[in-house]
Design a protein around this motif. Structure first.
Motif, PDB file in Angstrom:
ATOM      1  N   UNK A  30      20.501  15.790 -13.513  1.00 35.31           N
ATOM      2  CA  UNK A  30      21.940  15.592 -13.241  1.00 35.31           C
ATOM      3  C   UNK A  30      22.171  15.490 -11.803  1.00 35.31           C
ATOM      4  N   UNK A  31      23.282  14.623 -11.318  1.00 38.30           N
ATOM      5  CA  UNK A  31      23.561  14.427  -9.961  1.00 38.30           C
ATOM      6  C   UNK A  31      24.137  15.556  -9.335  1.00 38.30           C
ATOM      7  N   UNK A  32      23.702  16.238  -8.515  1.00 35.87           N
ATOM      8  CA  UNK A  32      24.021  17.303  -7.928  1.00 35.87           C
ATOM      9  C   UNK A  32      25.326  17.026  -7.127  1.00 35.87           C
ATOM     10  N   UNK A  33      26.659  17.980  -7.256  1.00 33.78           N
ATOM     11  CA  UNK A  33      27.626  17.901  -6.647  1.00 33.78           C
ATOM     12  C   UNK A  33      27.528  17.909  -5.309  1.00 33.78           C
ATOM     13  N   UNK A  34      26.473  18.188  -4.641  1.00 34.96           N
ATOM     14  CA  UNK A  34      26.292  18.071  -3.144  1.00 34.96           C
ATOM     15  C   UNK A  34      25.873  16.714  -2.594  1.00 34.96           C
TER      16      UNK A  34
END
Length: 293
Positions: A254-258
């Motif tokens: 998953x692409x991290x929110x950061x």
């Protein structure tokens, strides 16, 4: 004798690739003319047709490869993929061979790969028009000297990236980015004084702007490590049968929110994004070490 066989094999394979490309470019260009009509549903429908043509193009290329220069591609890692998902795909870059390898392993498994291309590549005969018709994002980079001479150019490359990615919001897409920005060579590695053994330093800007432009549509990151046993092959080495095996590692996450934010104006985010990309690159360097054994 072996060199003669390689010459014949490469020449036949190249001829077949050219014929296949011309065959599929014709319907791609015809549909792209219809796509110019500013009607949303019509454009979306044309995009699906164009991607189906491109997928068929890659499928025939793979068939040609298996006939004239079969290559064993050993794939490791997790690969839970879907053609209905949006992906950001990143990989190390060593040769033009990287592109047919990526196209082969992901064809039919994820949406057709859209590569970030240098603006000059639009002038490549036949292929340049096909890439344009298929909505490949063409990037225009400005040097520091150009920006000093014309400050109005600042931010233009970012705006081009944003506009190129806007059209990807309406149907699943795989955005491909070679974040090193150029092909790996020992000379470039030494000049950069890269901290990585097998890689050049990653450049975060293009990836960060693409993720921002997509507005959260891209949820998955596909991280690919490509290793060529022996020497890095040229495209001719590849099509003339000199490449017998290629090793590939795939990691899906998953692409991290950061990794979502304002890369241009938020300095803290910019530093954090680069740090996260460096972390991914350290893992890739370790993976390449294992693939080399």
């Amino acid at each position: 004798m072996g060199s003669v066989i390689s010459l014949i094999r490469g020449s036949l394979a190249f001829s077949c690739y050219v014929i296949n490309t011309i065959f599929w470019v014709i319907p791609i260009l015809l549909v792209s003319i219809i796509k110019i009509i500013p009607i949303g549903p019509l454009r979306t429908g044309c995009s699906y047709i164009l991607d189906h043509c491109a997928t068929a193009w890659i499928s025939v290329n793979t068939f040609i490869e298996r006939i004239f220069h079969p290559v064993e591609i050993l794939i490791e890692g997790d690969a839970e993929l879907s053609p209905k998902e949006w992906y950001m795909v990143i990989a190390n870059h060593q040769s033009w061979v990287d592109i047919p390898v990526l196209q082969r392993i992901f064809n039919h498994k994820i949406p057709f790969l859209k590569f970030f291309l240098k603006q000059q590549l639009i002038y490549v005969p036949v292929l340049g028009l096909a890439w344009w018709a298929l909505d490949f994002p063409f990037m225009r980079r400005y040097t520091s000297a150009q920006l000093r001479k014309n400050p109005k150019l600042k931010g233009k490359d970012i705006e081009i990236t944003r506009k190129a990615c806007e059209k990807f919001k309406y149907k699943p897409v795989s955005v491909m980015n070679f974040v090193e920005g150029t092909r790996f060579t020992a000379a470039k590695h030494q000049k950069q004084n890269s901290e990585f053994k097998h890689l050049l330093k990653p450049k975060a800007g293009g990836m960060a702007f693409a993720l921002s432009a997509m507005g959260g549509h891209i949820h998955k990151l596909v991280d690919v490590a490509i290793y060529y046993p022996g020497n890095t092959p040229s495209y001719w080495d590849y099509i003339s049968g000199k490449v017998k095996q290629i090793r590939v590692h795939i990691k899906v996450s998953d692409i991290a929110s950061e990794m979502r934010g304002d890369y241009l104006n938020d300095r803290a985010f910019k530093i954090g994004f680069q740090d996260e990309l460096n972390r991914i690159w350290k893992e890739k360097d370790s993976v390449l070490d294992k693939l080399a054994k």
